[in-house]
Design a protein around this motif. Structure first.
Motif, mmCIF file in Angstrom:
data_model
loop_
_atom_site.group_PDB
_atom_site.id
_atom_site.type_symbol
_atom_site.label_atom_id
_atom_site.label_comp_id
_atom_site.label_asym_id
_atom_site.label_seq_id
_atom_site.Cartn_x
_atom_site.Cartn_y
_atom_site.Cartn_z
ATOM 1 N N ALA A 20 0.742 -1.018 0.106
ATOM 2 C CA ALA A 20 0.016 0.010 -0.077
ATOM 3 C C ALA A 20 0.958 1.207 0.033
ATOM 4 C CB ALA A 20 -1.010 0.222 1.237
ATOM 5 N N CYS A 21 1.798 1.294 0.689
ATOM 6 C CA CYS A 21 2.650 2.561 0.746
ATOM 7 C C CYS A 21 3.754 2.540 -0.453
ATOM 8 C CB CYS A 21 3.826 2.318 2.051
ATOM 9 S SG CYS A 21 2.949 2.182 3.694
ATOM 10 N N LEU A 22 4.148 1.763 -0.944
ATOM 11 C CA LEU A 22 4.834 1.597 -2.020
ATOM 12 C C LEU A 22 4.024 1.917 -3.259
ATOM 13 C CD1 LEU A 22 7.412 1.104 -3.656
ATOM 14 C CD2 LEU A 22 6.732 -1.336 -4.034
ATOM 15 N N VAL A 23 2.956 1.521 -3.500
ATOM 16 C CA VAL A 23 2.106 1.847 -4.935
ATOM 17 C C VAL A 23 1.577 3.147 -4.759
ATOM 18 C CG1 VAL A 23 0.082 1.097 -6.291
ATOM 19 C CG2 VAL A 23 1.685 -0.647 -5.155
ATOM 20 N N ALA A 24 1.279 3.498 -3.413
ATOM 21 C CA ALA A 24 0.430 5.158 -3.428
ATOM 22 C C ALA A 24 1.737 6.110 -3.854
ATOM 23 C CB ALA A 24 0.386 5.449 -1.981
ATOM 24 N N VAL A 25 3.059 5.834 -3.421
ATOM 25 C CA VAL A 25 4.049 6.764 -3.964
ATOM 26 C C VAL A 25 4.301 6.501 -5.469
ATOM 27 C CG1 VAL A 25 6.570 7.370 -3.723
ATOM 28 C CG2 VAL A 25 5.340 6.727 -1.909
ATOM 29 N N LEU A 26 4.396 5.467 -5.902
ATOM 30 C CA LEU A 26 4.546 5.178 -7.354
ATOM 31 C C LEU A 26 3.267 5.771 -8.094
ATOM 32 C CD1 LEU A 26 6.083 1.508 -7.461
ATOM 33 C CD2 LEU A 26 7.205 3.816 -7.820
ATOM 34 N N TRP A 27 2.102 5.495 -7.645
ATOM 35 C CA TRP A 27 1.005 6.120 -8.364
ATOM 36 C C TRP A 27 1.066 7.793 -8.271
ATOM 37 C CZ3 TRP A 27 -2.256 3.638 -11.297
ATOM 38 C CH2 TRP A 27 -3.568 4.124 -11.544
ATOM 39 N N ALA A 28 1.498 8.227 -7.341
ATOM 40 C CA ALA A 28 1.636 9.769 -7.433
ATOM 41 C C ALA A 28 2.585 10.191 -8.232
ATOM 42 C CB ALA A 28 1.873 10.343 -6.043
ATOM 43 N N ILE A 29 3.848 9.392 -8.439
ATOM 44 C CA ILE A 29 4.919 9.922 -9.222
ATOM 45 C C ILE A 29 4.503 9.707 -10.602
ATOM 46 C CG2 ILE A 29 7.315 9.483 -9.986
ATOM 47 C CD1 ILE A 29 7.708 8.693 -6.840
ATOM 48 N N VAL A 30 4.149 8.510 -11.001
ATOM 49 C CA VAL A 30 4.119 8.347 -12.456
ATOM 50 C C VAL A 30 2.682 7.389 -13.005
ATOM 51 C CG1 VAL A 30 5.621 6.514 -12.917
ATOM 52 C CG2 VAL A 30 5.337 7.802 -14.604
ATOM 53 N N GLY A 31 2.466 6.492 -11.990
ATOM 54 C CA GLY A 31 1.442 5.502 -12.257
ATOM 55 C C GLY A 31 0.005 5.977 -12.784
ATOM 56 N N TYR A 32 -0.486 7.074 -11.943
ATOM 57 C CA TYR A 32 -1.738 7.971 -12.384
ATOM 58 C C TYR A 32 -1.525 8.389 -13.797
ATOM 59 C CZ TYR A 32 -5.397 11.082 -12.777
ATOM 60 O OH TYR A 32 -6.404 11.907 -13.182
ATOM 61 N N SER A 33 -0.317 9.054 -14.284
ATOM 62 C CA SER A 33 -0.201 9.611 -15.472
ATOM 63 C C SER A 33 -0.215 8.543 -16.473
ATOM 64 C CB SER A 33 1.059 10.444 -15.410
ATOM 65 O OG SER A 33 1.026 11.046 -16.661
ATOM 66 N N LEU A 34 0.495 7.436 -16.343
ATOM 67 C CA LEU A 34 0.446 6.323 -17.393
ATOM 68 C C LEU A 34 -0.794 5.723 -17.610
ATOM 69 C CD1 LEU A 34 3.889 4.510 -16.303
ATOM 70 C CD2 LEU A 34 3.535 6.101 -18.224
ATOM 71 N N PHE B 39 9.506 -6.521 -7.319
ATOM 72 C CA PHE B 39 8.233 -7.057 -8.127
ATOM 73 C C PHE B 39 7.020 -6.208 -7.985
ATOM 74 C CE2 PHE B 39 4.434 -9.496 -8.635
ATOM 75 C CZ PHE B 39 4.610 -10.111 -9.507
ATOM 76 N N MET B 40 6.702 -5.965 -7.060
ATOM 77 C CA MET B 40 5.143 -5.201 -6.894
ATOM 78 C C MET B 40 5.656 -3.751 -7.588
ATOM 79 S SD MET B 40 3.062 -6.886 -5.438
ATOM 80 C CE MET B 40 2.763 -8.086 -4.010
ATOM 81 N N ALA B 41 6.643 -3.103 -7.524
ATOM 82 C CA ALA B 41 6.940 -1.752 -8.067
ATOM 83 C C ALA B 41 6.969 -2.067 -9.701
ATOM 84 C CB ALA B 41 8.139 -1.258 -7.400
ATOM 85 N N LEU B 42 7.590 -2.735 -10.238
ATOM 86 C CA LEU B 42 7.669 -3.154 -11.601
ATOM 87 C C LEU B 42 6.153 -3.415 -11.861
ATOM 88 C CD1 LEU B 42 11.150 -4.846 -11.634
ATOM 89 C CD2 LEU B 42 10.525 -2.362 -12.413
ATOM 90 N N TRP B 43 5.563 -4.284 -11.689
ATOM 91 C CA TRP B 43 4.390 -4.850 -11.892
ATOM 92 C C TRP B 43 3.343 -3.636 -11.954
ATOM 93 C CZ3 TRP B 43 -0.742 -5.616 -10.726
ATOM 94 C CH2 TRP B 43 -1.351 -6.713 -11.480
ATOM 95 N N SER B 44 3.205 -3.121 -10.797
ATOM 96 C CA SER B 44 2.356 -1.785 -10.981
ATOM 97 C C SER B 44 2.358 -0.931 -12.057
ATOM 98 C CB SER B 44 2.204 -1.326 -9.529
ATOM 99 O OG SER B 44 3.435 -0.531 -9.496
ATOM 100 N N LEU B 45 3.697 -0.784 -12.525
ATOM 101 C CA LEU B 45 4.013 0.248 -13.612
ATOM 102 C C LEU B 45 3.956 -0.424 -14.781
ATOM 103 C CD1 LEU B 45 6.819 2.480 -11.991
ATOM 104 C CD2 LEU B 45 4.371 2.755 -12.027
ATOM 105 N N ILE B 46 4.370 -1.485 -15.132
ATOM 106 C CA ILE B 46 4.467 -2.251 -16.429
ATOM 107 C C ILE B 46 3.487 -3.048 -16.707
ATOM 108 C CG2 ILE B 46 5.857 -4.051 -17.763
ATOM 109 C CD1 ILE B 46 8.301 -3.128 -16.136
ATOM 110 N N VAL B 47 2.709 -3.618 -15.864
ATOM 111 C CA VAL B 47 1.452 -4.511 -15.973
ATOM 112 C C VAL B 47 -0.035 -3.949 -15.828
ATOM 113 C CG1 VAL B 47 0.301 -6.575 -15.535
ATOM 114 C CG2 VAL B 47 2.825 -6.677 -15.950
#
Length: 451
Positions: free
Chosen positions: A85-99, A175-183
């Motif tokens: 939850a913590c990791l994906v929240a940060v990644l989502w704010a950085i670039v995940g939502y935009s992608l 794994f979770m970091a890469l998967w959330s952005l790539i998949v």
């Protein structure tokens, strides 16, 4: 003289006309640039829904999974959900939502919202599911971003149920970091962004049957096979505390109302119907799972009935904004037995070690729900004539749903396999046999549950 006076009059008239047109054009430009009015009622409902969906992961999924592992791995399992939850929240704010949710192209978004650039409290987001031409429904874009963040959080967290008991914590994070952005982000764009090619093709997924459940289930299956089976020679893998899992399942059920009804994007009749069918399908699936288990195994188990309820929630998810109560009853009735068989008979036949039935419940349930959406969707529920299923005169929708399932499985399976291979080569995926037998809590986190 008269001709000169006529020419002068014509010039003055033309100038006045241009001035008037410029005035109106300026007014229209200002009107277009003005921020859209934010609907306070819909915003309140979406704030509530966002909190409910986050509740599904922490503490819902954490407690649900934590109760089903052995005592030596409870803390590591809970940690996986919380850290994800913590990791994906940060990644989502950085670039995940935009992608996932900016225009980009038919396959992935762009970088216009990198680091949430340009988003402030005055940005309004027009929600397609809750709009009409006369009065568009709008909420703050930051709220829409947050709502979608909670979906991006729970999807990879679900995958952890397939390989808990045996994965390195460091490998899990990478794994979770890469998967959330790539998949995850591309598939969310395909299905939920108007430019996405599956959205353009007419694939129906109201709240995540494809994006969340098939995606997580397939990834979980690939990961379980790639990492390998748990060591079973010296340890009984019976659940540590099924009562924890009951609490977790109950939190998931309540949070699911935000998951499904919140996907209407507005406090309206469609949200109310989505909530209604969610309740009906979950209850029906819990009862049908219990009935099949009782018949085949002689006793109805506590873990059985709560897993049946989760299966019903999974199966109704893609259909929740498209079906009525009668459709929900059939979906729940089928969802319980199908997921029971996939999580028991089929799993045992193929000797799969999907620890907590991520694929059996979420993968298979998501596929079943996607197909049944193509059967039971009604245009009278969605308000869109093209969003109709076979019983509403559009049998081709089943083919469209199968196409969506196929694309999701293909991208998820290939992407997950590549990510697992890379992570395994870089840092290794699996803990040592000694740590696996001892338990992950003490070895990886320096803590353990008391007896």
């Amino acid at each position: 003289m008269r001709s000169h006076s006529k020419l002068a009059f014509l010039r003055r008239f033309t100038s006045a006309g241009f001035a008037l047109l410029s005035f109106f054009a300026s007014g229209l430009a200002h009107a277009a640039d003005a921020p859209l009015p934010i609907n306070s009622g819909d915003t309140a409902w979406m704030l509530t829904s966002t909190a409910l969906v986050l509740l599904m992961t922490i503490p819902g999924l954490a407690v649900f999974y934590g109760g089903m592992v052995r005592r030596h791995n409870v803390l590591s399992t809970v940690m996986q959900s919380f850290a994800t939850a913590c990791l994906v929240a940060v990644l989502w704010a950085i670039v995940g939502y935009s992608l996932a949710f900016t225009n980009g192209n038919a396959y992935v978004g762009g970088f216009s919202r990198f680091l949430l650039r340009g988003m402030d409290m005055n940005n309004a987001f027009v929600l397609g599911a809750g709009t009409d031409a006369a009065s568009p429904t709008t909420i703050p874009e930051s709220l829409y971003m947050m709502f979608q963040m909670t979906f991006a959080i729970i999807t990879p967290a679900l995958i952890a149920g397939a390989f808990c008991d045996r994965i390195k914590f460091s490998a899990m994070l990478v794994f979770m970091a890469l998967w959330s952005l790539i998949v995850y982000a591309p598939i969310a764009h395909w299905v939920w962004h108007p430019n996405g090619f599956l959205a353009q093709a007419g694939v129906l997924d109201f709240a995540g049957g494809t994006v969340v459940h098939i995606n997580a289930g397939v990834a979980g299956l690939i990961a379980a096979i790639f990492i390998g089976k748990r060591l079973r020679s010296e340890e009984n893998y019976a659940p540590h505390n099924p009562a924890y899992s009951v609490v977790g399942a109950s939190l998931l059920w309540v949070g699911w109302f935000g998951f499904n009804a919140g996907s209407a994007g507005a406090a309206n009749g469609r949200a109310a119907m989505a909530m209604t069918v969610t309740m009906i399908a979950a209850a029906m699936a819990a009862l049908s799972w219990m009935a099949v288990e009782w018949t085949m195994r002689g006793k109805p188990s506590v873990l059985g009935i709560i897993t049946g309820a989760i299966a019903g929630l999974v199966v109704i998810t893609p259909a929740s904004g498209f079906v009525d109560a009668s459709g929900a009853l059939v979906i729940g009735l089928l969802g319980g037995p199908v997921c029971f068989l996939s999580a028991t008979v089929i799993k045992e036949h193929f000797k799969l070690d999907d620890s907590l039935d991520c694929f059996g419940v979420h993968g298979v349930g998501g596929m079943l729900g996607a197909v049944l959406t193509g059967v039971y969707a009604k245009a009278s529920i969605s308000g869109v004539p093209s969003q109709a299923g076979a019983i509403d005169g559009n049998p081709h929708q089943i083919v469209t749903q199968l196409m969506g399932i196929g694309w999701t499985i293909g991208w998820c399976a290939i992407g997950t396999l590549i990510i697992l291979f890379v992570v395994d080569r870089l840092i290794g995926l699996r803990v040592s046999e000694e740590i696996e037998r001892e338990g992950l809590d003490r070895a990886l986190h320096g803590e353990q549950m008391r007896s």
